[in-house]
Design a protein around this motif. Sequence first.
Motif, PDB file in Angstrom:
ATOM      1  N   ARG A  12     -58.195  41.502  20.846  1.00 17.50           N
ATOM      2  CA  ARG A  12     -57.527  42.816  20.865  1.00 17.50           C
ATOM      3  C   ARG A  12     -58.315  43.761  21.755  1.00 17.50           C
ATOM      4  O   ARG A  12     -57.751  44.549  22.527  1.00 17.50           O
ATOM      5  N   ILE A  13     -59.634  43.690  21.658  1.00 23.13           N
ATOM      6  CA  ILE A  13     -60.479  44.544  22.491  1.00 23.13           C
ATOM      7  C   ILE A  13     -60.300  44.167  23.965  1.00 23.13           C
ATOM      8  O   ILE A  13     -60.188  45.036  24.840  1.00 23.13           O
ATOM      9  N   ALA A  14     -60.231  42.856  24.227  1.00 29.84           N
ATOM     10  CA  ALA A  14     -60.043  42.415  25.614  1.00 29.84           C
ATOM     11  C   ALA A  14     -58.745  42.985  26.174  1.00 29.84           C
ATOM     12  O   ALA A  14     -58.680  43.433  27.320  1.00 29.84           O
ATOM     13  N   PHE A  15     -57.716  42.974  25.331  1.00 22.97           N
ATOM     14  CA  PHE A  15     -56.441  43.521  25.786  1.00 22.97           C
ATOM     15  C   PHE A  15     -56.533  45.026  25.994  1.00 22.97           C
ATOM     16  O   PHE A  15     -55.929  45.584  26.910  1.00 22.97           O
ATOM     17  N   ALA A  16     -57.263  45.688  25.116  1.00 19.16           N
ATOM     18  CA  ALA A  16     -57.430  47.137  25.253  1.00 19.16           C
ATOM     19  C   ALA A  16     -58.064  47.460  26.598  1.00 19.16           C
ATOM     20  O   ALA A  16     -57.644  48.387  27.307  1.00 19.16           O
ATOM     21  N   VAL A  17     -59.088  46.681  26.960  1.00 20.70           N
ATOM     22  CA  VAL A  17     -59.760  46.916  28.245  1.00 20.70           C
ATOM     23  C   VAL A  17     -58.784  46.703  29.393  1.00 20.70           C
ATOM     24  O   VAL A  17     -58.713  47.488  30.332  1.00 20.70           O
ATOM     25  N   ALA A  18     -57.991  45.622  29.297  1.00 18.55           N
ATOM     26  CA  ALA A  18     -57.019  45.351  30.366  1.00 18.55           C
ATOM     27  C   ALA A  18     -56.016  46.500  30.473  1.00 18.55           C
ATOM     28  O   ALA A  18     -55.670  46.939  31.574  1.00 18.55           O
ATOM     29  N   LEU A  19     -55.583  47.005  29.326  1.00 19.37           N
ATOM     30  CA  LEU A  19     -54.651  48.124  29.332  1.00 19.37           C
ATOM     31  C   LEU A  19     -55.267  49.343  29.992  1.00 19.37           C
ATOM     32  O   LEU A  19     -54.629  50.036  30.779  1.00 19.37           O
ATOM     33  N   ALA A  20     -56.531  49.583  29.652  1.00 21.19           N
ATOM     34  CA  ALA A  20     -57.218  50.756  30.192  1.00 21.19           C
ATOM     35  C   ALA A  20     -57.334  50.667  31.714  1.00 21.19           C
ATOM     36  O   ALA A  20     -57.338  51.674  32.407  1.00 21.19           O
ATOM     37  N   MET A  21     -57.413  49.445  32.222  1.00 29.24           N
ATOM     38  CA  MET A  21     -57.574  49.266  33.666  1.00 29.24           C
ATOM     39  C   MET A  21     -56.293  49.569  34.418  1.00 29.24           C
ATOM     40  O   MET A  21     -56.325  49.911  35.598  1.00 29.24           O
ATOM     41  N   LYS A  22     -55.153  49.432  33.748  1.00 27.64           N
ATOM     42  CA  LYS A  22     -53.845  49.581  34.397  1.00 27.64           C
ATOM     43  C   LYS A  22     -53.808  48.775  35.699  1.00 27.64           C
ATOM     44  O   LYS A  22     -53.586  49.318  36.782  1.00 27.64           O
ATOM     45  N   PRO A  23     -53.995  47.472  35.583  1.00 28.74           N
ATOM     46  CA  PRO A  23     -54.071  46.662  36.796  1.00 28.74           C
ATOM     47  C   PRO A  23     -52.691  46.416  37.400  1.00 28.74           C
ATOM     48  O   PRO A  23     -51.682  46.615  36.730  1.00 28.74           O
ATOM     49  N   ASP A  24     -52.675  45.983  38.662  1.00 27.84           N
ATOM     50  CA  ASP A  24     -51.413  45.610  39.302  1.00 27.84           C
ATOM     51  C   ASP A  24     -51.097  44.154  39.029  1.00 27.84           C
ATOM     52  O   ASP A  24     -49.969  43.699  39.192  1.00 27.84           O
ATOM     53  N   LEU A  25     -52.139  43.417  38.625  1.00 26.74           N
ATOM     54  CA  LEU A  25     -51.951  42.003  38.327  1.00 26.74           C
ATOM     55  C   LEU A  25     -52.745  41.672  37.068  1.00 26.74           C
ATOM     56  O   LEU A  25     -53.930  41.960  36.979  1.00 26.74           O
ATOM     57  N   LEU A  26     -52.064  41.095  36.085  1.00 28.09           N
ATOM     58  CA  LEU A  26     -52.740  40.701  34.858  1.00 28.09           C
ATOM     59  C   LEU A  26     -52.683  39.190  34.730  1.00 28.09           C
ATOM     60  O   LEU A  26     -51.611  38.593  34.797  1.00 28.09           O
ATOM     61  N   LEU A  27     -53.832  38.576  34.592  1.00 28.80           N
ATOM     62  CA  LEU A  27     -53.904  37.122  34.466  1.00 28.80           C
ATOM     63  C   LEU A  27     -54.318  36.771  33.044  1.00 28.80           C
ATOM     64  O   LEU A  27     -55.298  37.298  32.530  1.00 28.80           O
ATOM     65  N   LEU A  28     -53.571  35.900  32.419  1.00 24.36           N
ATOM     66  CA  LEU A  28     -53.882  35.511  31.052  1.00 24.36           C
ATOM     67  C   LEU A  28     -54.175  34.018  30.999  1.00 24.36           C
ATOM     68  O   LEU A  28     -53.301  33.205  31.285  1.00 24.36           O
ATOM     69  N   ASP A  29     -55.414  33.675  30.673  1.00 19.34           N
ATOM     70  CA  ASP A  29     -55.780  32.263  30.619  1.00 19.34           C
ATOM     71  C   ASP A  29     -55.872  31.818  29.172  1.00 19.34           C
ATOM     72  O   ASP A  29     -56.913  31.963  28.532  1.00 19.34           O
ATOM     73  N   GLU A  30     -54.791  31.248  28.635  1.00 22.51           N
ATOM     74  CA  GLU A  30     -54.744  30.833  27.234  1.00 22.51           C
ATOM     75  C   GLU A  30     -55.283  31.948  26.356  1.00 22.51           C
ATOM     76  O   GLU A  30     -56.107  31.739  25.485  1.00 22.51           O
ATOM     77  N   ALA A  31     -54.792  33.173  26.627  1.00 21.17           N
ATOM     78  CA  ALA A  31     -55.380  34.352  26.010  1.00 21.17           C
ATOM     79  C   ALA A  31     -55.231  34.412  24.497  1.00 21.17           C
ATOM     80  O   ALA A  31     -55.919  35.176  23.839  1.00 21.17           O
ATOM     81  N   PHE A  32     -54.312  33.629  23.932  1.00 17.73           N
ATOM     82  CA  PHE A  32     -54.093  33.733  22.491  1.00 17.73           C
ATOM     83  C   PHE A  32     -54.674  32.566  21.725  1.00 17.73           C
ATOM     84  O   PHE A  32     -54.380  32.375  20.550  1.00 17.73           O
ATOM     85  N   ALA A  33     -55.490  31.769  22.392  1.00 17.44           N
ATOM     86  CA  ALA A  33     -56.017  30.561  21.769  1.00 17.44           C
ATOM     87  C   ALA A  33     -56.767  30.842  20.476  1.00 17.44           C
ATOM     88  O   ALA A  33     -56.710  30.078  19.529  1.00 17.44           O
ATOM     89  N   SER A  34     -57.514  31.952  20.419  1.00 12.85           N
ATOM     90  CA  SER A  34     -58.274  32.202  19.191  1.00 12.85           C
ATOM     91  C   SER A  34     -57.596  33.233  18.292  1.00 12.85           C
ATOM     92  O   SER A  34     -58.213  33.822  17.428  1.00 12.85           O
TER      93      SER A  34
END
Lengths: 454, 218, 190
Positions: A140-162
Amino acid sequence: MSSTYKPLKISHLSFGYDKNKPILNDINLTIPRGGFSLITGPTGCGKSTLLRLIAGLNLQGKIIGGQIENVPCKWSMVFQNSDRQFTMATAYQELVFTLENLQISRARALKTIKEVATVTNISDLLHKKIVNLSGGEKQRIAFAVALAMKPDLLLLDEAFASCDQRNREFLQKQLLTFKNYGCTIIAVDHNLDGYQDMCDQVYLFKNKTLALADETETRTLFSPKSKMELAFKIPAKENLVFASRNLSYVQEKTLVAKSNFYLPQNSSVLLTGENGAGKSSLFKVLTKLLAYNGSLSYQNKEVKKLKAKKYLRNVSQVFQNSDDQFLMVTVGEEIDFSLKHNANSLLNEEKIQHILKSWGLNRRDQVVYSLSGGQKKKFQVLLMVLANPDVLLLDEPFAGLDLASSQEVISFLKKYYLSQTKSLIVISHQFNNISELCDYHLHLRDKKLTYVSH
Amino acid sequence: MNPSLKLFLVLIISLEVSLKANLLANLILIFISLIYLFIHRVSLKELLGLIFVPLIAAIAIFIAIYYYSPAHDLIYAWTLFSRLYTFVFLGACLTKTTTATQLSRSLEQNMHLPTKFAYGTLAAFNVLPKIGQEVKRIHAAGQMRAMNLSFYSPRLYFKAILSAISWADGLNDAMQAHGFRETQARSIIDPIALTKKDWLLFILLLISFQPILFFLYI
Amino acid sequence: MKRTLHVKDIILITLIAIIFGFIYVASDNIYNFLTLILTPIGYGPLANDITMGIWCMAGPLAGFIVRLPAAAFLGEFLGSCVETFAMAQWGAANFLSGFIQGLGNELGFTLTGYKHYGWFTLFLSATTTTIVTYLYDFFKNGYNQFSIFNMILYFVVRWISMLLFSCVLVKLIVNLLERSHVINLQTTQD
């Protein structure tokens, strides 16, 4: 025109150590700006490698042909391993670190932090040490950081594995926020739950290359899997190898409390439970790598009081991370060493060579760390069966193995290990053929370990 | 006090103390450090730890100098004994009142330490607890197959380094995924102040220590 | 084309140093044990010299894996910085020793121009570290008060420890790394 408006284009991309043995072969991919593409395939096919190539991260090997164009500069990535996402000690510090990297001003940053923390429900986790949080909380924290970045490209590498189901659904909803402001999303996953309504394209990995899934294939991929019906017996509480009373253990939080776990002699057990529930931690307790409260006895002797050196010869583990198992450098050295200490009368050098050959592992000078994921897993099991402990704990031994290989491992275990008076516990998410291997099913839920019949 | 200046103060004084033997200076420094630690509410348990952990080594040096060296110099023996504790307490003044994060960021902002050093080291420091677990796991993997990996076996280090390389790769990726670029400037969101007053205090403390070290003797 | 230290190298060097620090602290019992049995005969501080080789392994190893100037120095120094924060046993002394040890380690590599990476360089590094740290301890730990015999004894013991651990053991570790093709990859990457 800014390059972020053109679609991300990968043309004829080949990647590998050398031209003759590519890891990726002739990949073609076009992702429109703001699109959501899902890439799927079996473990070890190269999905993560492709993602890393797009991001421009360090990789072993080089691009042998083709190119990647129009990758947005502002990209973010959420990784599979929730432990390897963070530089800083707390979520707040990580957010500050990230926003400083993007040269955001103080006023705007503080506002952004507050917003993303509320949205991802981590406001009360902001100043806690990340190492003490669960896998789901870390993601959840990792996602929060990604959200805060407001990137143009979001890459998810098996992001929900854990993540467990609830966390997964929660975070997948967050992906809509990214989509809404036009972020391009590329997700790599072998579990397709939840993506159905938001992804625009699905790509399938086949033979080191990608193919766009057509209508039928897509429908098949997203159709709900039929629940496998399994039946188990409940083991009697006699002839126990492990017995416990009020067993509890803690890793970052209380995982098991006041449980009366037991393991009978001559039994083969499947251990299941939600991600982060404490299955691997049970193994840590059983191998004396994690302290416990209450009483846990092995052969009627309290585990706490037993000397690790001798104990671990009797209770051993096949680690989730294959590399942790190996002690030597080459296949030949590992075999020689294990044969020297061979405690298994059912195996001798000749039989080993035969098995190695049928598994494609008969090159003596091959460095163990460069074996494929599947080969490593099989080799691990072989080495530990040679060590022939009384109790063997296997942590996700089938991860990344195809059906045929899983079957080979199961047959091997039955023939050369379970044929003796041994006990075995397997943690696995894959239930193919599992009833062939396991008689009993131990389920970890609500901090208790109980045997179930389904 | 500003973390970077605190660091330099401790380092400079420690260096001077290590090269100039002065029992009284050592005792004064220990006393001042204890007051500083007390003001910053360091727990009794930690203080006791600071006293007992180096005790064996301190006694060893005392005995070696007083009983066994040709000069049997009692003052010198006490000086070295107290010197060990001077280092311990001065160090504690830094480590018990400042976090690694604060220090790294201060060095980055105030002393213009290149960001790759500030954050590379900090990233590694933050995975410290994991390293301990890793080494234990390697040790256990050896014991399961009748191999005892201890501090003199190259294999233990070999495996540990393989882990380190894997960790370094992962952390590097994580930093990049969160926008870190070595050569790029960064903004400041949580500023660490470095004022003229801080510098004044630093210089004052440093200067007032000099006469104590060089002229105050027993 | 000479490449420079990148973040990844710094992280790796610091991690290597932490690992060695961890293993060293775990073997601290040996240090304390040696000190206890040697103190009554007046050779307590010798425990320091006997185990110093272990303490100084991070530098040469970092130097070998990341073949750049300052790698060895940083290996020792950054390690000691992290250890000062994580285990306050030696306090500020750690910083200083780490700095001095780092310099000593680095010198060995400097003398071979950062080009030669083999037994000789390690031998040199072990020796330069012995000399540099000994000079420092001469004043800091009161070695200047020892009898001439002891001064020489401490030096020789330290040198042997350095050679055993920071030269021989390090080379054995490096051999394993080279055989597993991990080191080659480090140097060709940029």
